[in-house]
Design an enzyme around this catalytic site. Structure first.
Site, PDB file in Angstrom:
ATOM      1  N   GLY A 285      29.029   5.356  -0.152  1.00 12.49           N
ATOM      2  CA  GLY A 285      29.226   5.953   1.160  1.00 12.49           C
ATOM      3  C   GLY A 285      29.565   7.421   1.059  1.00 12.49           C
ATOM      4  N   ASN A 286      29.928   8.003   2.179  1.00 13.72           N
ATOM      5  CA  ASN A 286      30.182   9.435   2.219  1.00 13.72           C
ATOM      6  C   ASN A 286      31.510   9.830   1.587  1.00 13.72           C
ATOM      7  OD1 ASN A 286      27.849  10.526   3.690  1.00 13.72           O
ATOM      8  ND2 ASN A 286      28.552   9.207   5.343  1.00 13.72           N
ATOM      9  N   THR A 287      32.394   8.878   1.384  1.00 17.51           N
ATOM     10  CA  THR A 287      33.702   9.163   0.811  1.00 17.51           C
ATOM     11  C   THR A 287      33.931   8.437  -0.508  1.00 17.51           C
ATOM     12  OG1 THR A 287      34.618   9.464   3.036  1.00 17.51           O
ATOM     13  CG2 THR A 287      36.192   9.134   1.234  1.00 17.51           C
TER      14      THR A 287
ATOM     15  N   GLY B 289      19.769   4.328   8.961  1.00 21.40           N
ATOM     16  CA  GLY B 289      20.587   4.427   7.769  1.00 21.40           C
ATOM     17  C   GLY B 289      20.626   3.111   7.020  1.00 21.40           C
TER      18      GLY B 289
ATOM     19  N   VAL C 151      32.582   5.197  -3.417  1.00 16.64           N
ATOM     20  CA  VAL C 151      31.564   4.309  -3.959  1.00 16.64           C
ATOM     21  C   VAL C 151      32.249   2.980  -4.262  1.00 16.64           C
ATOM     22  CG1 VAL C 151      29.969   3.863  -5.865  1.00 16.64           C
ATOM     23  CG2 VAL C 151      30.166   6.171  -4.909  1.00 16.64           C
ATOM     24  N   LYS C 152      31.750   1.920  -3.630  1.00 16.23           N
ATOM     25  CA  LYS C 152      32.313   0.588  -3.820  1.00 16.23           C
ATOM     26  C   LYS C 152      31.281  -0.289  -4.526  1.00 16.23           C
ATOM     27  CE  LYS C 152      33.092   0.656   0.610  1.00 16.23           C
ATOM     28  NZ  LYS C 152      33.427   0.282   2.000  1.00 16.23           N
TER      29      LYS C 152
ATOM     30  N   THR D   9      33.618   7.170   7.404  1.00 19.35           N
ATOM     31  CA  THR D   9      33.525   8.609   7.653  1.00 19.35           C
ATOM     32  C   THR D   9      32.904   8.861   9.017  1.00 19.35           C
ATOM     33  OG1 THR D   9      33.285   8.985   5.288  1.00 19.35           O
ATOM     34  CG2 THR D   9      32.663  10.785   6.753  1.00 19.35           C
TER      35      THR D   9
ATOM     36  N   ASP E  41      22.797   1.864   5.172  1.00 23.60           N
ATOM     37  CA  ASP E  41      24.075   1.169   5.285  1.00 23.60           C
ATOM     38  C   ASP E  41      24.151   0.374   6.585  1.00 23.60           C
ATOM     39  OD1 ASP E  41      24.047   3.593   6.708  1.00 23.60           O
ATOM     40  OD2 ASP E  41      26.189   3.963   6.400  1.00 23.60           O
TER      41      ASP E  41
ATOM     42  N   TYR F  53      14.220   0.067  15.031  1.00 23.28           N
ATOM     43  CA  TYR F  53      14.141   1.519  15.153  1.00 23.28           C
ATOM     44  C   TYR F  53      12.701   1.958  15.374  1.00 23.28           C
ATOM     45  CZ  TYR F  53      18.274   4.482  14.404  1.00 23.28           C
ATOM     46  OH  TYR F  53      19.419   5.209  14.570  1.00 23.28           O
TER      47      TYR F  53
END
Length: 259
Positions: free
Chosen positions: A14-16, A110, A18-19, A136, A112, A103
């Site tokens: 992710g933007n903050t 995205g 990593v899991k 985020t 995610d 979409y």
């Protein structure tokens, strides 16, 4: 048997943070053997972390919304720690694991959010659902009982929203899972900012639920423990909804050959 033999590895970059999580091949969604997370600034320790864990996965499915440098760091660690694994970079496609991507341009969704929709359907099949992922950014998406992803909304996450309001003050709210919830009508600027931002986050989620016929809500993400209690409608709090979706996609079989 090592910690990785006969296992699958899923990664949510992710933007903050990593899991990652490791599961036995074929295990039910979310039944992890090992889990971990690190800030992006700590990715140089990823090889040592995975080596210590003894990871030797047969398959890897990774979702990355954090850009090329993060992907390169993860790829480098995988080359060292899982050189024989079949690696796929998860992408949004027209249909996968029971979710049809509504979409206008399916690839623009995205990855995610697509994974989170798959995870939500795996947890609550056959239901209209609203999925709120509060990181985020906060994303609030809707899927139908028959698996159609019909779209959603994106707004700044709780920390971004409060930071934007407080940037020019000396009372920047420090927001984490242990932050005390303020009164609705706060008596100081710090709490008033946090109260307003929580109301905005909750209001977006509640609006989506109302627009989707009162559908059940699944809420996830780092800010979920703060936002969920201020909702005026029920919501099921689930950790790591993106990784659950990646796991469900692996269980569904096949590999997206477009990645």
């Amino acid at each position: 048997m090592s910690a990785g033999a006969g296992t699958w590895l899923v990664i949510d970059a992710g933007n903050t943070r990593v899991k990652w999580a490791l599961a036995d091949a074929g295990a039910p969604v979310g039944r992890w053997r090992l889990q971990g997370a690190m800030a992006q600034g700590m990715l140089d320790t990823l090889i040592d972390t995975w080596r210590e864990a003894g990871l030797e996965p047969a398959r890897v499915l990774a979702a990355n919304v954090a850009g090329g440098a993060v992907r390169a760091a993860i790829e480098g660690a995988l080359r060292v720690c899982a050189p024989d694994a079949a690696v796929e970079w998860f992408a949004s496609v027209p249909s996968r694991a029971g979710i049809r991507n509504g979409y206008a341009n399916p690839a623009q969704l995205g990855c995610d959010r697509f994974a989170a929709a798959i995870g939500a359907r795996a947890l609550a099949p056959g239901q209209d659902l609203v999925i709120a992922n509060c990181g985020t950014a906060t994303t609030v998406d809707a899927i139908t009982a028959d698996g159609a992803f019909i779209g959603g909304m994106i707004l700044p996450g709780l920390r971004l929203m409060s930071g934007a309001l407080a940037r020019n003050t000396a009372q920047l709210p420090q927001i984490d899972a242990d932050t005390a919830l303020p009164a609705t009508f706060a008596d100081n600027t710090h709490d008033a900012i946090l109260s307003g931002c929580l109301a905005a986050q909750a209001g977006a989620i509640e609006r989506a639920i109302a627009a989707h016929g009162g559908a059940p809500c699944i809420i996830s993400g780092g800010a979920a423990p703060l936002i969920a209690p201020v909702l005026t409608v029920p919501a099921r709090h689930v950790d790591n909804i993106v990784m659950l979706g990646l796991h469900a996609a692996l269980l569904d079989g096949g590999m997206d050959q477009t990645c």
